[in-house]
Design a protein around this motif. Structure first.
Motif, mmCIF file in Angstrom:
data_model
loop_
_atom_site.group_PDB
_atom_site.id
_atom_site.type_symbol
_atom_site.label_atom_id
_atom_site.label_comp_id
_atom_site.label_asym_id
_atom_site.label_seq_id
_atom_site.Cartn_x
_atom_site.Cartn_y
_atom_site.Cartn_z
ATOM 1 N N GLY A 1 -0.457 1.822 1.155
ATOM 2 C CA GLY A 1 -1.794 2.363 0.894
ATOM 3 C C GLY A 1 -2.120 3.515 1.823
ATOM 4 O O GLY A 1 -2.711 4.518 1.409
ATOM 5 N N THR A 2 -1.713 3.397 3.083
ATOM 6 C CA THR A 2 -1.990 4.470 4.051
ATOM 7 C C THR A 2 -1.215 5.729 3.693
ATOM 8 O O THR A 2 -1.757 6.840 3.759
ATOM 9 C CB THR A 2 -1.652 4.003 5.479
ATOM 10 O OG1 THR A 2 -2.411 2.829 5.759
ATOM 11 C CG2 THR A 2 -1.995 5.071 6.502
ATOM 12 N N VAL B 1 -15.798 -1.476 -2.696
ATOM 13 C CA VAL B 1 -14.769 -1.079 -1.729
ATOM 14 C C VAL B 1 -13.571 -2.033 -1.798
ATOM 15 O O VAL B 1 -12.418 -1.600 -1.822
ATOM 16 C CB VAL B 1 -15.357 -1.013 -0.300
ATOM 17 C CG1 VAL B 1 -14.267 -0.882 0.749
ATOM 18 C CG2 VAL B 1 -16.340 0.141 -0.189
ATOM 19 N N THR B 2 -13.825 -3.324 -1.860
ATOM 20 C CA THR B 2 -12.745 -4.312 -1.935
ATOM 21 C C THR B 2 -11.907 -4.105 -3.197
ATOM 22 O O THR B 2 -10.671 -4.088 -3.139
ATOM 23 C CB THR B 2 -13.329 -5.739 -1.899
ATOM 24 O OG1 THR B 2 -14.018 -5.911 -0.663
ATOM 25 C CG2 THR B 2 -12.248 -6.792 -2.033
ATOM 26 N N SER B 3 -12.559 -3.941 -4.329
ATOM 27 C CA SER B 3 -11.839 -3.724 -5.588
ATOM 28 C C SER B 3 -11.051 -2.424 -5.549
ATOM 29 O O SER B 3 -9.903 -2.373 -5.997
ATOM 30 C CB SER B 3 -12.822 -3.692 -6.763
ATOM 31 O OG SER B 3 -13.443 -4.937 -6.899
ATOM 32 N N TYR B 4 -11.654 -1.383 -5.015
ATOM 33 C CA TYR B 4 -10.988 -0.077 -4.925
ATOM 34 C C TYR B 4 -9.723 -0.184 -4.064
ATOM 35 O O TYR B 4 -8.653 0.276 -4.461
ATOM 36 C CB TYR B 4 -11.952 0.960 -4.347
ATOM 37 C CG TYR B 4 -11.307 2.305 -4.141
ATOM 38 C CD1 TYR B 4 -11.187 3.196 -5.195
ATOM 39 C CD2 TYR B 4 -10.812 2.676 -2.896
ATOM 40 C CE1 TYR B 4 -10.585 4.431 -5.012
ATOM 41 C CE2 TYR B 4 -10.213 3.909 -2.707
ATOM 42 C CZ TYR B 4 -10.103 4.782 -3.770
ATOM 43 O OH TYR B 4 -9.499 5.993 -3.590
ATOM 44 N N HIS B 5 -9.836 -0.809 -2.902
ATOM 45 C CA HIS B 5 -8.675 -0.918 -2.008
ATOM 46 C C HIS B 5 -7.558 -1.747 -2.633
ATOM 47 O O HIS B 5 -6.377 -1.408 -2.502
ATOM 48 C CB HIS B 5 -9.080 -1.483 -0.646
ATOM 49 C CG HIS B 5 -9.680 -0.459 0.249
ATOM 50 N ND1 HIS B 5 -8.971 0.607 0.750
ATOM 51 C CD2 HIS B 5 -10.934 -0.317 0.716
ATOM 52 C CE1 HIS B 5 -9.759 1.353 1.496
ATOM 53 N NE2 HIS B 5 -10.963 0.815 1.489
ATOM 54 N N ALA B 6 -7.898 -2.831 -3.311
ATOM 55 C CA ALA B 6 -6.877 -3.655 -3.962
ATOM 56 C C ALA B 6 -6.132 -2.855 -5.022
ATOM 57 O O ALA B 6 -4.899 -2.882 -5.090
ATOM 58 C CB ALA B 6 -7.521 -4.896 -4.569
ATOM 59 N N GLU B 7 -6.867 -2.114 -5.844
ATOM 60 C CA GLU B 7 -6.221 -1.310 -6.882
ATOM 61 C C GLU B 7 -5.435 -0.157 -6.272
ATOM 62 O O GLU B 7 -4.355 0.197 -6.745
ATOM 63 C CB GLU B 7 -7.244 -0.789 -7.889
ATOM 64 C CG GLU B 7 -6.545 -0.092 -9.042
ATOM 65 C CD GLU B 7 -7.447 0.181 -10.220
ATOM 66 O OE1 GLU B 7 -7.060 1.021 -11.049
ATOM 67 O OE2 GLU B 7 -8.517 -0.430 -10.316
ATOM 68 N N TYR B 8 -5.955 0.424 -5.206
ATOM 69 C CA TYR B 8 -5.269 1.541 -4.545
ATOM 70 C C TYR B 8 -3.928 1.068 -3.983
ATOM 71 O O TYR B 8 -2.909 1.748 -4.135
ATOM 72 C CB TYR B 8 -6.151 2.112 -3.432
ATOM 73 C CG TYR B 8 -5.806 3.522 -3.061
ATOM 74 C CD1 TYR B 8 -6.325 4.592 -3.783
ATOM 75 C CD2 TYR B 8 -4.965 3.802 -2.000
ATOM 76 C CE1 TYR B 8 -6.017 5.894 -3.448
ATOM 77 C CE2 TYR B 8 -4.653 5.111 -1.660
ATOM 78 C CZ TYR B 8 -5.183 6.149 -2.387
ATOM 79 O OH TYR B 8 -4.865 7.433 -2.067
ATOM 80 N N GLU B 9 -3.913 -0.111 -3.355
ATOM 81 C CA GLU B 9 -2.664 -0.665 -2.814
ATOM 82 C C GLU B 9 -1.666 -0.909 -3.944
ATOM 83 O O GLU B 9 -0.476 -0.631 -3.792
ATOM 84 C CB GLU B 9 -2.941 -1.967 -2.051
ATOM 85 C CG GLU B 9 -3.715 -1.789 -0.771
ATOM 86 C CD GLU B 9 -2.921 -1.123 0.349
ATOM 87 O OE1 GLU B 9 -1.683 -1.222 0.370
ATOM 88 O OE2 GLU B 9 -3.568 -0.490 1.204
ATOM 89 N N ARG C 1 -3.003 7.364 0.928
ATOM 90 C CA ARG C 1 -4.228 8.043 1.371
ATOM 91 C C ARG C 1 -3.904 9.379 2.039
ATOM 92 O O ARG C 1 -4.624 10.364 1.850
ATOM 93 C CB ARG C 1 -5.039 7.135 2.289
ATOM 94 C CG ARG C 1 -5.793 6.046 1.519
ATOM 95 C CD ARG C 1 -6.769 5.272 2.379
ATOM 96 N NE ARG C 1 -6.142 4.331 3.278
ATOM 97 C CZ ARG C 1 -5.640 3.146 2.929
ATOM 98 N NH1 ARG C 1 -5.687 2.757 1.675
ATOM 99 N NH2 ARG C 1 -5.103 2.346 3.819
#
Length: 146
Positions: free
Chosen positions: A41-42, A23-31, A45
């Motif tokens: 990021g929001t 989850v942490t890696s996914y959110h960092a890459e998503y941002e 999404r």
């Protein structure tokens, strides 16, 4: 097996830690991917959600775990950029749906395809392993089988 203060066994604790790392890696890459499109990021999404189907503001808020008033501001900004539009709900014309525009759908697809984090590790799994992972995740999230 020894008892742990949390009541969870070592395997469960390891799985929870691994999920947290994913989850942490996914959110960092998503941002990072979002910022390449000058989005938060929001906002990214929201576009991703709306690229699948139009949704009322309250449903978007439920999915994002935030207040509907926050979603209104996000949709306003995305609408100003031509990525989202509001339209009446055919089932209840009193309700407005937010929907991705063609450009918004293209941006959502570009975001998804630019995220190597998810694609590269999953490519290492066989199709059968990916199906098993999908099925387990759907079960954990109490979603119907695929």
């Amino acid at each position: 097996m020894t008892a742990h203060p949390s009541g969870a066994d070592p395997l469960t604790l390891e799985v929870v830690d691994l999920i947290g790392s994913v989850v942490t890696s996914y959110h960092a890459e998503y941002e990072q991917a979002a910022s390449q499109h000058e989005l938060t990021g929001t906002q990214a999404r929201v576009i991703a959600l709306l690229s699948h189907q139009p949704l009322p503001m309250r449903r978007i808020a439920e999915r994002l775990k935030c207040e509907p008033s926050n979603v209104t501001g996000i949709v306003d900004r995305l609408e100003a950029r031509g990525l989202v539009e509001r339209r009446p709900d055919p089932a209840d014309r009193r309700v407005k749906l937010a929907a991705a525009t063609e450009r918004g759908t293209e941006v959502a697809a570009a975001l998804r395809s630019s995220m190597a984090f998810a694609g590269e590790p999953l490519a290492e799994l066989t199709p059968r392993e990916r199906e098993a992972l999908r099925d387990l995740l759907r079960r954990m999230l109490d979603l119907p089988p695929a």
